[in-house]
Design a protein around this motif. Structure first.
Motif, short mmCIF file in Angstrom:
data_model
loop_
_atom_site.label_atom_id
_atom_site.label_comp_id
_atom_site.label_asym_id
_atom_site.label_seq_id
_atom_site.Cartn_x
_atom_site.Cartn_y
_atom_site.Cartn_z
N GLY A 108 29.12 59.16 41.97
CA GLY A 108 28.80 57.78 41.64
C GLY A 108 28.75 57.43 40.16
N ARG A 109 29.39 58.22 39.30
CA ARG A 109 29.40 57.89 37.87
C ARG A 109 30.82 58.00 37.32
NH1 ARG A 109 24.78 61.11 34.77
NH2 ARG A 109 25.19 59.51 33.21
N ARG A 110 31.04 57.31 36.18
CA ARG A 110 32.35 57.37 35.53
C ARG A 110 32.27 58.32 34.33
NH1 ARG A 110 34.68 51.85 33.86
NH2 ARG A 110 32.75 51.79 32.65
N TRP A 111 33.46 58.76 33.87
CA TRP A 111 33.51 59.69 32.73
C TRP A 111 32.87 59.08 31.49
CZ3 TRP A 111 34.43 64.58 31.45
CH2 TRP A 111 34.73 64.89 30.12
N LEU A 112 33.09 57.78 31.29
CA LEU A 112 32.58 57.14 30.08
C LEU A 112 31.06 57.06 30.08
CD1 LEU A 112 35.05 54.09 29.78
CD2 LEU A 112 35.44 56.46 29.18
N GLU A 113 30.44 57.17 31.26
CA GLU A 113 28.98 57.05 31.35
C GLU A 113 28.25 58.37 31.12
OE1 GLU A 113 28.61 55.52 35.25
OE2 GLU A 113 29.31 53.51 34.74
N LEU A 114 28.98 59.48 31.10
CA LEU A 114 28.34 60.79 30.91
C LEU A 114 27.98 60.99 29.44
CD1 LEU A 114 30.63 63.14 33.06
CD2 LEU A 114 28.61 61.90 33.79
N ASP A 115 26.92 61.73 29.19
CA ASP A 115 26.61 62.07 27.80
C ASP A 115 27.41 63.31 27.39
OD1 ASP A 115 25.36 64.33 28.85
OD2 ASP A 115 23.36 63.41 28.81
N GLY A 116 27.30 63.68 26.10
CA GLY A 116 28.12 64.77 25.57
C GLY A 116 27.94 66.08 26.30
N ALA A 117 26.70 66.43 26.62
CA ALA A 117 26.43 67.72 27.29
C ALA A 117 27.04 67.75 28.69
CB ALA A 117 24.92 67.95 27.37
N GLN A 118 26.96 66.62 29.41
CA GLN A 118 27.53 66.57 30.76
C GLN A 118 29.05 66.65 30.72
OE1 GLN A 118 25.59 62.88 31.76
NE2 GLN A 118 24.22 63.89 33.26
N GLN A 119 29.66 65.97 29.73
CA GLN A 119 31.13 66.04 29.58
C GLN A 119 31.57 67.47 29.29
OE1 GLN A 119 32.07 63.14 26.54
NE2 GLN A 119 32.13 61.44 28.00
N LYS A 120 30.84 68.14 28.41
CA LYS A 120 31.19 69.54 28.08
C LYS A 120 31.04 70.45 29.30
CE LYS A 120 30.13 69.46 23.13
NZ LYS A 120 29.25 69.96 22.05
N ALA A 121 29.97 70.23 30.07
CA ALA A 121 29.76 71.08 31.26
C ALA A 121 30.89 70.88 32.27
CB ALA A 121 28.42 70.72 31.91
N TYR A 122 31.35 69.64 32.43
CA TYR A 122 32.44 69.39 33.38
C TYR A 122 33.75 70.02 32.90
CZ TYR A 122 35.89 67.13 36.28
OH TYR A 122 36.94 66.92 37.14
N ILE A 123 34.02 69.92 31.59
CA ILE A 123 35.26 70.52 31.04
C ILE A 123 35.22 72.04 31.21
CG2 ILE A 123 36.58 70.94 28.93
CD1 ILE A 123 35.87 68.10 28.05
N MET A 124 34.07 72.66 30.99
CA MET A 124 33.96 74.12 31.17
C MET A 124 34.25 74.51 32.62
SD MET A 124 33.44 75.46 28.26
CE MET A 124 32.98 77.12 28.69
N ARG A 125 33.80 73.66 33.55
CA ARG A 125 34.07 73.93 34.96
C ARG A 125 35.57 73.82 35.25
NH1 ARG A 125 31.00 70.10 37.21
NH2 ARG A 125 29.07 71.27 36.91
N LEU A 126 36.22 72.83 34.60
CA LEU A 126 37.68 72.69 34.77
C LEU A 126 38.41 73.92 34.21
CD1 LEU A 126 38.60 68.97 33.88
CD2 LEU A 126 38.82 70.09 36.09
N LEU A 127 37.97 74.38 33.04
CA LEU A 127 38.64 75.53 32.41
C LEU A 127 38.50 76.78 33.27
CD1 LEU A 127 37.69 75.00 28.65
CD2 LEU A 127 39.91 74.64 29.72
N ASP A 128 37.39 76.91 33.99
CA ASP A 128 37.25 78.04 34.91
C ASP A 128 38.31 77.96 36.01
OD1 ASP A 128 35.16 79.06 33.53
OD2 ASP A 128 33.60 78.12 34.76
N GLY A 129 38.66 76.73 36.40
CA GLY A 129 39.67 76.54 37.44
C GLY A 129 41.05 76.97 37.02
N LEU A 130 41.28 77.10 35.69
CA LEU A 130 42.59 77.57 35.22
C LEU A 130 42.79 79.06 35.44
CD1 LEU A 130 42.95 75.68 31.79
CD2 LEU A 130 44.18 75.20 33.90
N GLU A 131 41.70 79.78 35.76
CA GLU A 131 41.78 81.23 35.91
C GLU A 131 42.22 81.66 37.30
OE1 GLU A 131 41.21 83.19 33.34
OE2 GLU A 131 40.60 81.55 32.01
N VAL A 132 42.34 80.70 38.24
CA VAL A 132 42.66 81.09 39.62
C VAL A 132 44.10 81.58 39.73
CG1 VAL A 132 40.99 79.49 40.62
CG2 VAL A 132 43.34 78.73 40.24
N VAL A 133 44.37 82.36 40.77
CA VAL A 133 45.70 82.95 40.94
C VAL A 133 46.67 81.92 41.52
CG1 VAL A 133 46.99 84.78 42.10
CG2 VAL A 133 44.67 85.21 41.27
#
Length: 838
Positions: A108-133
């Motif tokens: 229920g939230r948009r990217w623009l509404e997240l604060d800096g720490a939440q944006q960084k946490a989401y990007i780190m989760r995305l980067l983990d997804g790059l490690e999959v086979v």
């Protein structure tokens, strides 16, 4: 036309073929001859000629182009050129991939509404997804990251917001290590043999073959471009981030080579035919921007040049060349054959001498137009008829008397302040002073004193004054100092010791490129040839359209028109990126060390760069510069925030409302600058310009009313003027006048007369061979140190030498006795020769 011929009794048919000979590449139909009894329809034939000429060659009255040359175009335009119009549907795919993942993680939230720490946490989760086979899952995550780099346009209301969030997210992505992760993925894709073999088997390669590579390169390009461009009111951490990124790209820590070298390798692999699916436009754009970011643009280069001259103890530069060129004004283009013949008719009909030519408001020094009535056409050898038909030069008295007498014929113009002198300070080389003194001593004394420029005994007073003036304008370049230092290092390698080489980004790049540099230059020129508008489609040429052609070819006429515009735009962007990166390399290598520049230059010349650039300019250059190969409603970021209108044939043909195409004018200036760099002070390469008949091609480029482009064309004409013969100079006095007004003067240079042509054909090869020997000596001295054992200490003690254990191969023991018999015992010893040698 018949009336013009009838007025002169004998040579009636002479002027008629001129229009056809003017442009052999674009022959124009001749008007139908009128019956002798009806001379009235004659103006119609003239109108027909004029309309044909305007349709085929663009309007003669080309407006003054308001073009400001720089490192690159505006930020939005540079981002828009990354995408082809065929890729437009993929923007919504990226958005879908992001939103599916984002809404699953953040409710229920948009990217623009997240604060800096939440944006960084989401990007780190995305980067983990790059490690999959799983390859498809990796691609979905990469697309989600690309959507972030593109500015989360689904949440934005206008283009400015998209660019702002693209920039913000790019810094965020870099800080969290996204670039390094994507670099690893890029290396994997480059080495993906399965994709290469699949592409090689296909008869036609399309966008689908390079999907993963395009996503990776797009993210990297957006990060480099957004971080590279400085803007006001930036947070301090962004500036720190920019410098860190520049250092990371320039001085690689984890890998042995700079990032630019990986992209060069991609270019050569593509040109060799092993990876035809590589998206070359994106690779070249990224390579150009990486070089621009790590090495520095033109203003940074000027500052480095000033700093280096200070370090070497040289006087400051006489002027800032960038500022001088910005303040220069364009001259009017040459006239066409038809207008010249009209003037001939007017001259024959009205013998009174009246200045009928229009005064251009931007003419420098308030003189007559330097290009007006210049040349009958662009034929290689202009004839006397045209020159004699041109209105003769008014002397100073006549001009002063006549021009003020006709104020009514001049259009109202703004008052312009004319410069009080020539735009450039004259320069004199040390070699010029030596040649002048050598000639003077031979004439007045009968012998010479070598390189002595101080002793003036026995020379008359005017020679003393000349030498004094020459020394006042003496210019010592950084290259002169570098060549002198190199000569001393070659002469005294032991006493001078090791040379201290500063580890600059340019030095690291050259060292990395050195051993494959010829292949890199050949590959770039191959792609440039394939992208040039004058190139014909050949079976052996490389396919540069792999990342623009869709899987399903267009069915309707509208789709075909859109694809045609897309293909032309694609080629123009490739030409722009190659011309810009080659110019950057040449300029930075020249500043770093002259022999690095000469090495690159020589390989460009060997790869036929000079005829290639001339071939590029052998087209209707005005049409190229004013080409409308763009659909503004489909450009990023406009297409992401506005609903696309229904495209029609009329809207496609209309293009944008710009006076000219920025990238095409930028490409033309870059190619002319490269040509100048390759030919300056090189007689052999100047003669290549003459042999390839470049003068008419270059004169045609003077039609573009842009001061910087005209300056580089005039420079190229100046260096070959003395070899073009007296007749050419006689027929092109207005061009000669323009060269005098706009190009820097060298005091002893007899470019306009050609009395003493010191370059003989047999000298050319010797000149290039000497240069090549110097370059090889420099490269081996500086970069081949482990292999160079010439100055290693030698053991002269007989006992220690014979006492050394040598590792011999196993088979030597088996054949040792045979070897003794054949090489020692069976050979007679000639004692008298042995004694003789001792």
């Amino acid at each position: 036309m018949e009336a013009a011929g009838g007025a002169a009794p004998a040579p009636a048919p002479a002027p008629a073929p001129a229009p056809a000979r003017a442009r052999p590449a674009q022959p124009q139909p001749q008007p139908q001859p009128q019956p002798p009894a009806q001379p009235q329809p004659q103006p119609k034939s003239r109108e027909l000629f004029r309309s044909q000429r305007k349709e085929s060659e663009g309007s003669v009255d080309c407006p003054n182009l308001e073009f400001e040359y720089g490192d690159a175009n505006g930020h939005g335009a540079e981002l828009a050129e990354l995408y082809s119009y065929t890729e437009e549907p993929e923007l919504s795919t990226n958005r879908r991939c992001f939103e599916e993942d984002f809404h699953a993680q953040v409710q229920g939230r948009r990217w623009l509404e997240l604060d800096g720490a939440q944006q960084k946490a989401y990007i780190m989760r995305l980067l983990d997804g790059l490690e999959v086979v799983n390859r498809d899952k990796r691609l979905k995550v990469a697309r989600a990251i690309l959507y972030l780099a593109q500015g989360v346009f689904g949440d934005c209301d206008n283009e400015g917001d998209v660019l702002h969030w693209s920039r913000h997210n790019s810094f965020l992505l870099y800080q969290l290590g996204t670039f390094t992760a994507f670099l690893e993925l890029l290396n994997m894709e480059i080495d993906n043999s399965q994709a290469c073999s699949s592409a090689l088997r296909k008869p036609a390669i399309s966008l689908a073959d390079s999907t993963e590579l395009r996503v990776l390169l797009s993210v990297m390009y957006l990060m480099v471009e957004n971080i590279r461009v400085e803007q006001e009111m930036e947070p301090p951490e962004w500036k720190t981030c920019r410098e860190t990124f520049r250092m990371e790209l320039s001085f690689p820590v984890h890998t042995e080579e700079p990032f630019a070298l990986l992209l060069f390798t991609m270019v050569t692999k593509f040109c060799s035919g092993h990876a035809p699916h590589f998206p070359m436009k994106k690779v070249l754009l990224l390579l150009w921007k990486v070089l621009l970011f790590t090495l520095g643009g033109f203003e940074a280069l000027q500052a480095m040049k000033v700093r280096k001259r200070e370090e070497l103890g040289l006087p400051p530069l006489p002027e800032d060349s960038i500022q001088v060129m910005r303040s220069m004004r364009a001259a009017s283009p040459p006239t066409y054959s038809i207008e010249l013949m009209e003037q001939q008719q007017q001259k024959r009909g009205h013998r009174s001498r009246r200045p009928l030519v229009k005064q251009d408001s931007l003419d420098i020094y308030n003189e007559r137009d330097p290009f007006k009535n210049d040349e009958a056409g662009v034929d290689e050898e202009e004839n006397d008829d045209v020159d004699s038909g041109i209105e003769g030069e008014l002397d100073l008295m006549e001009r002063d008397a006549i021009i003020p007498a006709m104020p009514a014929q001049r259009p109202p113009i703004e008052r312009v302040s004319f410069p009080k002198g020539l735009p450039w300070a004259p320069k004199v080389r040390q070699k010029d002073i030596e040649h002048f003194l050598e000639a003077s001593r031979n004439k007045f004394i009968g012998f010479t004193l070598g390189q002595d420029t101080e002793t003036l005994i026995g020379l008359p007073r005017p020679i003393h004054e000349s030498v004094k003036t020459l020394k006042q304008h003496k210019y010592v370049s950084i290259s002169d100092i570098q060549i002198k230092n190199e000569e001393e290092l070659e002469k005294c390698p032991m006493s001078l010791g090791e040379e201290e080489v500063q580890e600059t980004p340019c030095e690291i790049l050259y060292r990395a490129m050195l051993y494959n540099l010829p292949q890199y230059m050949i590959a770039l020129l191959k792609i440039l040839l394939a992208a040039a508008p004058t190139s014909k489609a050949k079976t052996d040429s490389i396919n540069i359209l792999a990342d623009v052609l869709p899987e399903e070819m267009p069915i309707t006429v509208l789709q075909s028109m859109k694809l045609g515009i897309d293909v032309n735009r694609h080629k123009e962007i490739i030409v722009k990126s190659i011309s810009a990166l080659l110019l950057l390399l040449l300029k930075h290598f020249k500043l770093n060390h002259i022999y690095q520049f000469e090495y690159v230059s020589q390989h460009l010349v060997f790869a036929n760069c000079i005829p290639l650039i001339l071939k590029f300019f052998n087209q209707n250059i005005m049409s190229y510069i004013t080409a409308k190969n763009s659909i503004s409603v489909l450009d990023y970021p406009h297409c992401t925030v506005y609903d696309l209108p229904e495209l029609t044939a009329e809207s496609l043909e209309a293009g944008d409302n710009n006076q000219f195409c920025w990238r095409n004018l930028f490409s033309c200036i870059n190619l002319l600058r490269i040509l100048n760099k390759l030919t300056k002070w090189k007689h052999s390469r100047t003669m290549m310009l003459v042999v390839f008949k470049s003068a008419p091609i270059l004169k045609r480029a003077l039609k573009v009313k842009q001061a910087m482009m005209q300056l580089y064309v005039l420079k190229l004409l100046k260096i070959q003027t003395k070899y073009l013969g007296r007749q050419w100079r006689k027929s092109n006095m207005k061009t000669m006048s323009a060269i005098y007004q706009k190009v820097r003067h060298r005091m002893n240079d007899d470019w306009a007369y050609g009395n003493d042509i010191d370059a003989r054909p047999w000298d050319f090869q010797a000149e290039e061979c000497t240069l090549r020997a110097n370059i090889e000596a420099f490269n081996s001295r500086r970069y081949d140190k482990p292999q160079d054992s010439e100055f290693a200490p030698v053991d002269n003690c007989l006992q220690s030498v014979l006492g050394q254990r040598l590792e011999l191969p196993e088979d030597f023991h088996y054949s040792y006795e045979l070897w003794l018999e054949r090489e020692v015992f069976s050979q007679p010893i000639r004692w008298e020769e042995l004694l003789h040698y001792q």
